[in-house]
Design an enzyme around this catalytic site. Structure first.
Site, mmCIF file in Angstrom:
data_model
loop_
_atom_site.group_PDB
_atom_site.id
_atom_site.type_symbol
_atom_site.label_atom_id
_atom_site.label_comp_id
_atom_site.label_asym_id
_atom_site.label_seq_id
_atom_site.Cartn_x
_atom_site.Cartn_y
_atom_site.Cartn_z
ATOM 1 N N ALA A 54 -10.129 79.973 65.937
ATOM 2 C CA ALA A 54 -10.057 81.089 64.983
ATOM 3 C C ALA A 54 -10.844 82.271 65.524
ATOM 4 O O ALA A 54 -11.707 82.108 66.388
ATOM 5 C CB ALA A 54 -10.641 80.660 63.633
ATOM 6 N N TYR A 72 -10.706 89.691 57.987
ATOM 7 C CA TYR A 72 -10.797 88.261 58.334
ATOM 8 C C TYR A 72 -10.123 87.410 57.252
ATOM 9 O O TYR A 72 -9.291 86.550 57.561
ATOM 10 C CB TYR A 72 -12.272 87.876 58.496
ATOM 11 C CG TYR A 72 -12.528 86.389 58.592
ATOM 12 C CD1 TYR A 72 -12.236 85.673 59.747
ATOM 13 C CD2 TYR A 72 -13.072 85.688 57.512
ATOM 14 C CE1 TYR A 72 -12.479 84.298 59.828
ATOM 15 C CE2 TYR A 72 -13.317 84.315 57.586
ATOM 16 C CZ TYR A 72 -13.013 83.633 58.740
ATOM 17 O OH TYR A 72 -13.251 82.280 58.811
#
Ligand SMILES: NC(=O)c1ccc[n+]([C@@H]2O[C@H](COP(=O)([O-])OP(=O)(O)OC[C@H]3O[C@@H](n4cnc5c(N)ncnc54)[C@H](OP(=O)(O)O)[C@@H]3O)[C@@H](O)[C@H]2O)c1
Length: 292
Positions: free
Chosen positions: A58, A123
């Protein structure tokens, strides 16, 4: 089982590698597999022929993501989509890790997997879209949302507090954001405990779950727990004074959820006595590891 792990050098990835003893593990760091590259994902699946994929990769720089939107979406949305498409083509299951940042933090009781999302940051938006991409490409998926992750590896709040605590007499820590600290080793343990269930014929409990530490605290309370345990374990010889401040006094580029408490009961019910989310015990383990 043969498992292909992506993001193998991250906090979760390292903890997963440490604990994955009963399976064959192909652990790929970003250098080994860039999940934003669909052809590379397909080639890795063809080459390694795994039975299951675990995505620990990620883009996690929450504040930097506000400036690096494209990169955050490439890793957090397109990456999981590539993995889900690759898994669908081969009839594989995917376990994907996501975040509490899909929520806006205005709730007053713990978030359930089905609670309404409203990500407040780039995000959070990129992770939400990654979840949605997985859901639409692949039925056989488990999405596990977690929060406030710490471990003996990489960068995290525990390591930052220890560093600042050794350097300074006084620190200011935000006291009006609350969440569940979660040890990455416990997330890895939960994923590993799920594997025998997935291999059972007729397993049908695919979908989204939460996995957070067993109680919630503010960042300020978390820092106090870190210093109290670091002192008693001899990791620090003295602790700084920790002042509590508000989010307003500590502005950051990305907005954080004020209330990030995850209800993990669905996963607990599935894993029963294999479920361990005692974050204070995880904290003591990490401090013991860091003290060598
Ligand atoms: N950390 C937290 O507090 C937190 C909270 C909630 C949810 N989560 C979620 O939990 C999961 C694990 O987080 P973590 O703390 O272990 O993150 P981490 O320590 O930042 O690890 C992520 C790993 O992914 C790698 N990566 C980045 N871009 C990649 C790409 N294009 N292809 C392949 N690998 C790539 C990174 O490599 P480089 O280091 O080389 O970039 C890093 O090793 C993530 O899904 C995260 O969103 C984390």
């Amino acid at each position: 089982m043969k498992i292909l792990l992506t993001g193998a050098e991250g906090q979760f990835g390292r903890c997963f590698q440490d604990r994955c003893r009963d399976h064959t593990l192909v652990a790929l760091s970003r250098a080994g597999l860039d999940i934003t590259d669909r052809a590379a994902v397909r080639a890795a699946l063809a080459r390694h022929q795994p039975d299951l994929v675990v995505n620990g990769a990620a883009y996690t720089a929450v504040d930097r993501a506000e400036q690096q939107r494209q990169l955050a979406f490439a890793v957090n949305r397109d990456g999981p989509e590539n993995l889900a498409i690759g898994c669908a083509e081969r009839g594989l299951a995917l376990i994907h890790i996501s975040t509490d940042y899909v929520f806006d933090g205005t709730a007053t009781s713990p978030y359930l997997p089905e609670s309404a999302v409203n990500p407040q940051s780039v995000y959070g938006q990129s992770k939400w879209q990654g979840e949605e991409a997985v859901r639409s490409a692949l039925d056989q998926h488990l999405i596990i949302r977690t929060a406030w992750v710490f471990s003996e590896y990489g960068s995290n709040f525990v390591k930052t507090m220890l560093r600042l605590g050794a350097e300074r007499e006084q620190l200011s820590v935000v006291a009006d954001q609350r969440g569940c600290p979660t040890y990455a080793g416990h997330i890895a343990g939960a994923v590993l405990a799920l594997l025998p269930l997935l291999s059972r014929p007729g397993f049908e409990r695919w979908g989204t779950y939460h996995f957070g530490g067993d109680s919630f605290v503010s960042w300020h309370q978390f820092s106090q727990a870190i210093f109290a345990n670091a002192l008693s374990l001899g990791v620090l010889t003295h602790a700084p004074r920790v002042l509590s401040i508000s989010t307003e006094q500590y502005p950051t580029p990305a907005k954080r959820p004020a209330y990030s408490v995850l209800d993990s009961s669905g996963l607990q019910q599935l894993l029963q006595d294999q479920f361990d989310n005692d974050w204070q015990q995880g904290l003591r383990w990490v401090l013991a590891k860091l003290s060598g």
